[in-house]
Design a protein around this motif. Structure first.
Motif, mmCIF file in Angstrom:
data_model
loop_
_atom_site.group_PDB
_atom_site.id
_atom_site.type_symbol
_atom_site.label_atom_id
_atom_site.label_comp_id
_atom_site.label_asym_id
_atom_site.label_seq_id
_atom_site.Cartn_x
_atom_site.Cartn_y
_atom_site.Cartn_z
ATOM 1 N N ARG A 159 37.037 66.231 71.741
ATOM 2 C CA ARG A 159 37.563 67.500 72.517
ATOM 3 C C ARG A 159 37.731 68.664 71.475
ATOM 4 O O ARG A 159 37.455 69.740 72.128
ATOM 5 N N GLN A 160 38.182 68.217 70.251
ATOM 6 C CA GLN A 160 38.185 69.641 69.298
ATOM 7 C C GLN A 160 36.754 70.273 69.498
ATOM 8 O O GLN A 160 36.701 71.507 69.623
ATOM 9 N N SER A 163 35.691 71.829 72.551
ATOM 10 C CA SER A 163 36.584 73.001 73.062
ATOM 11 C C SER A 163 36.116 74.358 72.056
ATOM 12 O O SER A 163 35.968 75.359 72.612
ATOM 13 N N GLU A 164 35.915 74.178 70.713
ATOM 14 C CA GLU A 164 35.406 75.006 69.920
ATOM 15 C C GLU A 164 33.982 75.567 70.350
ATOM 16 O O GLU A 164 33.647 76.810 70.208
ATOM 17 N N LEU A 168 35.142 73.969 78.837
ATOM 18 C CA LEU A 168 36.480 73.644 79.359
ATOM 19 C C LEU A 168 36.617 72.389 79.778
ATOM 20 O O LEU A 168 35.739 71.744 80.582
ATOM 21 N N GLU A 169 37.792 71.619 79.471
ATOM 22 C CA GLU A 169 38.096 70.310 79.939
ATOM 23 C C GLU A 169 38.660 70.444 81.597
ATOM 24 O O GLU A 169 39.818 70.942 81.764
ATOM 25 N N TYR A 219 31.222 72.634 80.851
ATOM 26 C CA TYR A 219 32.398 71.741 81.284
ATOM 27 C C TYR A 219 32.284 70.440 80.651
ATOM 28 O O TYR A 219 31.330 70.125 80.013
ATOM 29 N N GLN A 221 34.491 66.274 79.999
ATOM 30 C CA GLN A 221 35.664 65.383 80.595
ATOM 31 C C GLN A 221 35.630 64.003 79.900
ATOM 32 O O GLN A 221 34.353 63.593 79.675
#
Length: 594
Positions: A159-160, A163-164, A168-169, A219, A221
């Motif tokens: 996730r980190q 995101s960096e 987008l989640e 994206y 997920q």
């Protein structure tokens, strides 16, 4: 009788304490692993998810406390207040807390426990069925807790990182439309629309492509997916994907971001350096060299095509295969020339499980003699040429399969892995990655008598192969790529079709009429009429990746509440029957189990 925690607050987990904390007054809580009463002094091993800590109950003025501690049994939940001290006895080097102990001043029994049906210990020898029935106890084992903490860390770091990188989640629906192209869907009946069903997602594929149409650009997920298929060690009916899609990219862009993600995960979780760039090989090269599109490159024993070398020999097995358009290939099991005949026969039986009619062999003895199952059909010169083509040396075992390519690859690909296991040369501490690229776009299904998409119907063909799509569709390669680790596909993806004419052609080749294509995928095809960017994506099997990182043999050991082989849960007894009223509301009838 259980006591209250009132007035107590845990200050540390067990293994968060060390000699640095000597002299501090602390409060720890957890489960009793072991209780040793030495008469006037009681030692208790206290366990929580961080590890084990020794508690000492001792002292002339502590008779009541010692008596209470002596009654503790395995899996009682307790709270202890005491002082951190250097161990009075020998240091336990097997424990992170082996230099210290807690001298107890207060003990509260928060919860008592019945005797568990099996010991809570690492590397349990208890049958898996019993452990899965009491999974809440099994999950207390330190090795399983480490696995689930590793899984959590992988998810957090992913996730980190993404995101960096500007991803987008975004969550996509779990109740969707059934699209039965591929594995079987799990179906959910609708109460409001009698006779209609939702399909649980096998992947978020269509929705993530729609998100690219909607301009979200990047994206990701961590998505729960479902497939109603037969199970094996690395497969479950519900599983988790790290799913991603990117716009305005091609193959190299997707590979670049994912190589950096893998390097980060393996460095931060395992302190393993992943050398970048990760090697790439085409699907054709992987099949020719390893007999598999998920090659284990930790060892050699590669396939050698000896069709030309044996084409003039009189061995009917080789001759027949070549005349039928097949090939003859072999592997060299170095140093296995002395393998007993019984063991070789077992390898022959193993090969038959993968479609071989048999297995030809040459055992090169260390004294220079040659034992072979087919020597009498070869001249001495032909035999020497074959041994030379296989780089055979005294002490080697040469094994050959002759048939259609697909069978030969399957047989030798699995055989090299089986022999490597027997030779114990598969090192779980070694992590060998490889990208496999340029898969065939389509594969022929005898069952359905048509071409099927090797990945899915939205995979982009390689532009230079589009000219073959009408006359020789099997020749068309896809812009598809899998990431393979130690012989396991841990992720895969492709560049997607974004031009309408190519998508229509793809459906045509797959045997869909325009109406059928619209019936299943109309919402995606309609979206593509309103400006769709070039896009590509990839998804990892999170369970499988963590299984390999944790050096486990089954994904059940890295999932909290897995199912067993028949897709049932031994703990909750799901799936279960439901009452007639629920069925009636859904317009369903109870059917007999027969």
């Amino acid at each position: 009788m259980a006591e209250s925690m009132k007035g107590l607050k845990r200050t540390h987990r067990c293994a968060e304490l060390s000699s640095v904390n000597t002299g501090e007054k602390v409060t720890v809580m957890g489960w009793v692993q072991k209780n040793r009463n030495k008469g006037g002094i009681v030692f208790v091993d206290l366990r929580d998810r961080s590890g084990i800590l020794q508690i000492v109950f001792e002292g002339e003025d502590k008779a009541e406390l010692i008596e209470k501690a002596a009654k503790l049994r395995s899996e009682f939940v307790i709270a202890v207040v005491g002082n951190v001290e250097a161990r009075s006895g020998a240091v336990n080097e097997n424990l992170a807390t082996g230099e210290i102990e807690i001298r107890a001043e207060e003990l509260r029994i928060l919860s008592e426990s019945e005797t568990p049906p099996f010991p809570i210990e690492e590397n349990s020898k208890t049958k898996e069925e019993l452990r899965l029935k009491y999974r809440y106890l099994d999950l207390r084992r330190p090795d399983l807790q480490r696995n689930l903490m590793m899984r959590s860390k992988v998810a957090t770091l992913t996730r980190q990182f993404l995101s960096e990188e500007g991803f987008l989640e975004i969550e996509t629906p779990v109740l969707g439309k059934s699209t039965p192209e591929g594995a079987r869907d799990y179906l959910v009946p609708s109460r409001i629309h009698p006779g209609s069903f939702y399909g649980l997602p096998q992947s978020p594929q269509l929705f993530k492509q729609l998100l690219m149409c909607s301009g979200y650009d990047r994206y990701f997920q961590i998505a729960k997916c479902f497939r109603d298929e037969d199970l094996r060690a690395d497969r479950q009916p519900e599983f988790t994907q790290i799913d991603m899609e990117l716009s305005f990219v091609d193959v190299d862009d997707v590979i670049d971001v994912n190589e950096r993600l893998l390097a980060k995960l393996f460095k931060e979780v395992l302190d393993v350096e992943v050398t970048l760039p990760i090697p790439r090989m085409t699907w054709q090269e992987a099949m020719d060299r390893y007999g598999s599109d998920k090659p284990d490159t930790r060892f050699g024993m590669e396939l050698t095509d000896v069709t030309d070398t044996v084409k003039d020999c009189e061995f009917v097995v080789f001759k027949g295969a070549i005349e039928n358009g097949g090939t003859v290939r072999g592997i060299n099991a170095k140093g296995q020339g002395g393998m007993p005949r019984k063991k070789i026969d077992k390898l022959v039986d193993f090969a038959k499980d993968f479609g071989a009619k048999g297995l030809a062999y040459i055992a090169l003895q260390t004294d220079g003699t040659v034992k072979s199952s087919f020597a009498k059909f070869m001249t001495e010169g032909q035999m020497q040429n074959l041994i030379q083509a296989m780089a055979g040396e005294p002490g080697d075992l040469l094994l050959f399969a002759a048939d259609k390519n697909k069978v030969v690859w399957d047989v030798l690909g699995n055989l090299r892995l089986e022999i490597a296991k027997q030779m114990e040369i598969l090192n779980k501490d070694e992590y060998k990655f490889v990208w496999v690229t340029e898969f065939p776009l389509l594969e022929w299904s005898d069952e359905q008598n048509r071409f099927m998409a090797m990945h899915h119907p939205f995979t982009m063909p390689m532009e230079e192969d589009l000219k073959y799509i009408d006359d020789d569709p099997g020749r068309v390669r896809a812009k598809a790529y899998d990431i393979v680790l130690n012989g396991n596909e841990i992720g895969g993806g492709s560049v997607r079709i974004f031009q309408n004419d190519i998508q229509e052609k793809m459906f045509e080749v797959l045997g869909f009429t325009k109406e059928q294509a619209y019936e299943q995928f109309g919402f995606l095809l309609d979206a593509f009429k309103y400006g769709v960017p070039p896009h590509a994506g990839l998804a990892y099997g999170l369970d499988r990746m963590v299984m390999l990182m944790a050096k486990e043999d089954s994904i059940r050991d890295v999932m909290a509440f897995p199912k067993v082989k028949d897709a049932s849960c031994l703990m909750t007894e799901a799936p279960s029957e439901v009452d007639d009223k629920q069925l009636e509301e859904l317009g369903l009838e109870k059917c007999s189990a027969e």
